[in-house]
Design a protein around this motif. Structure first.
Motif, PDB file in Angstrom:
ATOM      1  N   SER A 133       0.669  -1.404  -0.133  1.00 34.70           N
ATOM      2  CA  SER A 133       0.200   0.040  -0.014  1.00 34.70           C
ATOM      3  C   SER A 133       0.815   0.839   0.099  1.00 34.70           C
ATOM      4  O   SER A 133       1.605   1.595   0.296  1.00 34.70           O
ATOM      5  N   GLU A 134       0.094   2.380  -0.446  1.00 37.59           N
ATOM      6  CA  GLU A 134       1.037   3.586   0.433  1.00 37.59           C
ATOM      7  C   GLU A 134       1.215   3.952   1.463  1.00 37.59           C
ATOM      8  O   GLU A 134       2.393   4.411   0.960  1.00 37.59           O
ATOM      9  N   ILE A 135       0.052   4.038   2.226  1.00 37.91           N
ATOM     10  CA  ILE A 135       0.643   4.283   3.516  1.00 37.91           C
ATOM     11  C   ILE A 135       2.406   3.187   3.890  1.00 37.91           C
ATOM     12  O   ILE A 135       3.026   3.571   4.028  1.00 37.91           O
ATOM     13  N   CYS A 136       2.101   1.825   3.760  1.00 38.18           N
ATOM     14  CA  CYS A 136       2.853   1.299   4.090  1.00 38.18           C
ATOM     15  C   CYS A 136       5.066   1.745   3.093  1.00 38.18           C
ATOM     16  O   CYS A 136       5.684   1.814   3.868  1.00 38.18           O
ATOM     17  N   ASN A 137       4.740   1.753   1.794  1.00 40.94           N
ATOM     18  CA  ASN A 137       5.400   2.178   0.877  1.00 40.94           C
ATOM     19  C   ASN A 137       6.204   4.293   1.769  1.00 40.94           C
ATOM     20  O   ASN A 137       6.736   3.443   1.839  1.00 40.94           O
ATOM     21  N   CYS A 138       5.323   4.693   2.082  1.00 37.81           N
ATOM     22  CA  CYS A 138       5.782   5.243   2.712  1.00 37.81           C
ATOM     23  C   CYS A 138       6.098   5.492   4.588  1.00 37.81           C
ATOM     24  O   CYS A 138       7.450   6.034   4.615  1.00 37.81           O
ATOM     25  N   SER A 139       5.844   4.434   4.821  1.00 37.71           N
ATOM     26  CA  SER A 139       6.109   4.163   6.268  1.00 37.71           C
ATOM     27  C   SER A 139       8.212   3.579   6.342  1.00 37.71           C
ATOM     28  O   SER A 139       8.404   3.949   6.372  1.00 37.71           O
ATOM     29  N   ASP A 140       8.157   3.269   5.360  1.00 39.07           N
ATOM     30  CA  ASP A 140       8.728   2.541   4.873  1.00 39.07           C
ATOM     31  C   ASP A 140      10.020   3.417   4.488  1.00 39.07           C
ATOM     32  O   ASP A 140      11.589   3.267   4.170  1.00 39.07           O
ATOM     33  N   ASP A 179      10.280  11.280  -2.594  1.00 39.31           N
ATOM     34  CA  ASP A 179       9.861  10.115  -1.408  1.00 39.31           C
ATOM     35  C   ASP A 179       9.225  11.162   0.100  1.00 39.31           C
ATOM     36  O   ASP A 179       7.820  10.417  -0.138  1.00 39.31           O
ATOM     37  N   ILE A 180       9.407  12.134   0.654  1.00 41.94           N
ATOM     38  CA  ILE A 180       8.273  12.526   1.469  1.00 41.94           C
ATOM     39  C   ILE A 180       7.114  13.541   0.622  1.00 41.94           C
ATOM     40  O   ILE A 180       6.106  12.999   1.309  1.00 41.94           O
ATOM     41  N   GLU A 181       7.994  14.546  -0.265  1.00 43.12           N
ATOM     42  CA  GLU A 181       6.588  15.270  -1.032  1.00 43.12           C
ATOM     43  C   GLU A 181       5.467  14.232  -1.236  1.00 43.12           C
ATOM     44  O   GLU A 181       4.613  14.692  -0.836  1.00 43.12           O
ATOM     45  N   MET A 182       5.790  13.051  -1.970  1.00 40.91           N
ATOM     46  CA  MET A 182       4.926  12.412  -2.139  1.00 40.91           C
ATOM     47  C   MET A 182       4.002  11.660  -1.025  1.00 40.91           C
ATOM     48  O   MET A 182       2.728  11.338  -0.948  1.00 40.91           O
ATOM     49  N   VAL A 223      -0.508  11.747  -0.026  1.00 37.24           N
ATOM     50  CA  VAL A 223      -0.776  10.823   0.435  1.00 37.24           C
ATOM     51  C   VAL A 223      -1.319  10.690   1.908  1.00 37.24           C
ATOM     52  O   VAL A 223      -2.674  10.247   1.237  1.00 37.24           O
ATOM     53  N   PHE A 224      -1.097  11.550   2.454  1.00 35.08           N
ATOM     54  CA  PHE A 224      -1.301  11.332   4.224  1.00 35.08           C
ATOM     55  C   PHE A 224      -2.625  12.791   4.456  1.00 35.08           C
ATOM     56  O   PHE A 224      -3.498  12.816   4.822  1.00 35.08           O
ATOM     57  N   ALA A 225      -2.092  13.736   2.916  1.00 36.41           N
ATOM     58  CA  ALA A 225      -3.053  14.590   2.684  1.00 36.41           C
ATOM     59  C   ALA A 225      -4.750  14.469   2.619  1.00 36.41           C
ATOM     60  O   ALA A 225      -5.480  15.147   2.957  1.00 36.41           O
ATOM     61  N   GLY A 226      -3.686  13.457   1.176  1.00 40.63           N
ATOM     62  CA  GLY A 226      -5.519  12.652   0.989  1.00 40.63           C
ATOM     63  C   GLY A 226      -6.115  12.515   1.912  1.00 40.63           C
ATOM     64  O   GLY A 226      -7.264  12.231   1.573  1.00 40.63           O
ATOM     65  N   LYS A 227      -5.965  11.784   2.962  1.00 39.72           N
ATOM     66  CA  LYS A 227      -6.483  10.882   3.361  1.00 39.72           C
ATOM     67  C   LYS A 227      -6.690  11.810   4.591  1.00 39.72           C
ATOM     68  O   LYS A 227      -6.918  10.697   5.869  1.00 39.72           O
ATOM     69  N   ASN A 228      -6.596  12.306   5.067  1.00 42.26           N
ATOM     70  CA  ASN A 228      -6.643  13.485   6.342  1.00 42.26           C
ATOM     71  C   ASN A 228      -8.204  13.271   6.392  1.00 42.26           C
ATOM     72  O   ASN A 228      -8.345  13.516   8.100  1.00 42.26           O
ATOM     73  N   GLY A 229      -8.871  13.106   5.952  1.00 39.25           N
ATOM     74  CA  GLY A 229     -10.157  13.117   7.094  1.00 39.25           C
ATOM     75  C   GLY A 229     -10.646  11.582   8.006  1.00 39.25           C
ATOM     76  O   GLY A 229     -11.495  11.323   8.057  1.00 39.25           O
ATOM     77  N   ASP A 230     -10.083  10.734   7.079  1.00 39.90           N
ATOM     78  CA  ASP A 230     -10.115   9.125   7.654  1.00 39.90           C
ATOM     79  C   ASP A 230      -8.268   8.688   8.008  1.00 39.90           C
ATOM     80  O   ASP A 230      -7.624   7.893   8.068  1.00 39.90           O
ATOM     81  N   GLN A 231      -8.093   9.276   9.875  1.00 39.83           N
ATOM     82  CA  GLN A 231      -6.686   9.028  10.023  1.00 39.83           C
ATOM     83  C   GLN A 231      -6.874   7.634  10.580  1.00 39.83           C
ATOM     84  O   GLN A 231      -6.375   7.124  10.857  1.00 39.83           O
ATOM     85  N   ASN A 232      -8.265   7.365  11.323  1.00 36.05           N
ATOM     86  CA  ASN A 232      -8.432   5.461  12.291  1.00 36.05           C
ATOM     87  C   ASN A 232      -8.030   4.877  10.559  1.00 36.05           C
ATOM     88  O   ASN A 232      -7.507   3.834  11.294  1.00 36.05           O
TER      89      ASN A 232
END
Length: 136
Positions: free
Chosen positions: A64-71, A100-103, A107-116
């Motif tokens: 996932s994009e989230i795990c890729n960012c975490s990596d 990578d950090i900008e991307m 990703v995190f800004a696009g999912k801002n409303g769904d933090q859970n």
């Protein structure tokens, strides 16, 4: 994305059938050139199918994009810690991971409303668990 790959594999499978027909027609007519053309057709299309399957597998294993960012954050953190505060090394590391950090910020800004949901997905990532251990 996967539907595109399925479409591609379907087209390539039809091309394989054409190659088989071409080859069998060459054998029936005892035409060596036609048989060789069918064989070459099969080889090229078989290679194309293998390439498409490799693309599908790498797409599915990408994560996932989230795990890729975490990596990316984990790699950045590890390299920054290894730099031991050297400003020149830190600058090189920042430049290396800037895109990578900008991307990831997008990703995190696009999912801002769904933090859970983001938090639940992060907890599934092994790199996020390593980051948490580093912070403690």
């Amino acid at each position: 994305m996967i539907s595109t790959y399925i479409y591609l594999i379907s087209v390539l499978a039809l091309l394989i059938i054409i190659g088989l027909k071409l080859r069998s027609a060459g054998k029936e007519l005892e035409n060596k050139n036609l048989t060789q053309a069918g064989t070459m057709w099969l080889i090229f299309n078989g290679a194309a199918i293998l390439f498409a399957l490799i693309m599908i597998i790498t797409t599915l294993l990408k994560g996932s994009e989230i795990c890729n960012c975490s990596d990316a954050y984990l790699a950045y953190t590890n390299e920054a810690l290894a730099a031991k505060g050297d400003p020149k090394k830190i600058q090189v590391i920042q430049n290396k991971y800037r895109s990578d950090i900008e991307m990831c910020e997008k990703v995190f800004a696009g999912k801002n409303g769904d933090q859970n949901a983001v938090q639940k997905e992060l907890e599934k990532c092994s790199s996020y668990k390593k980051l948490q251990k580093m912070q403690n």
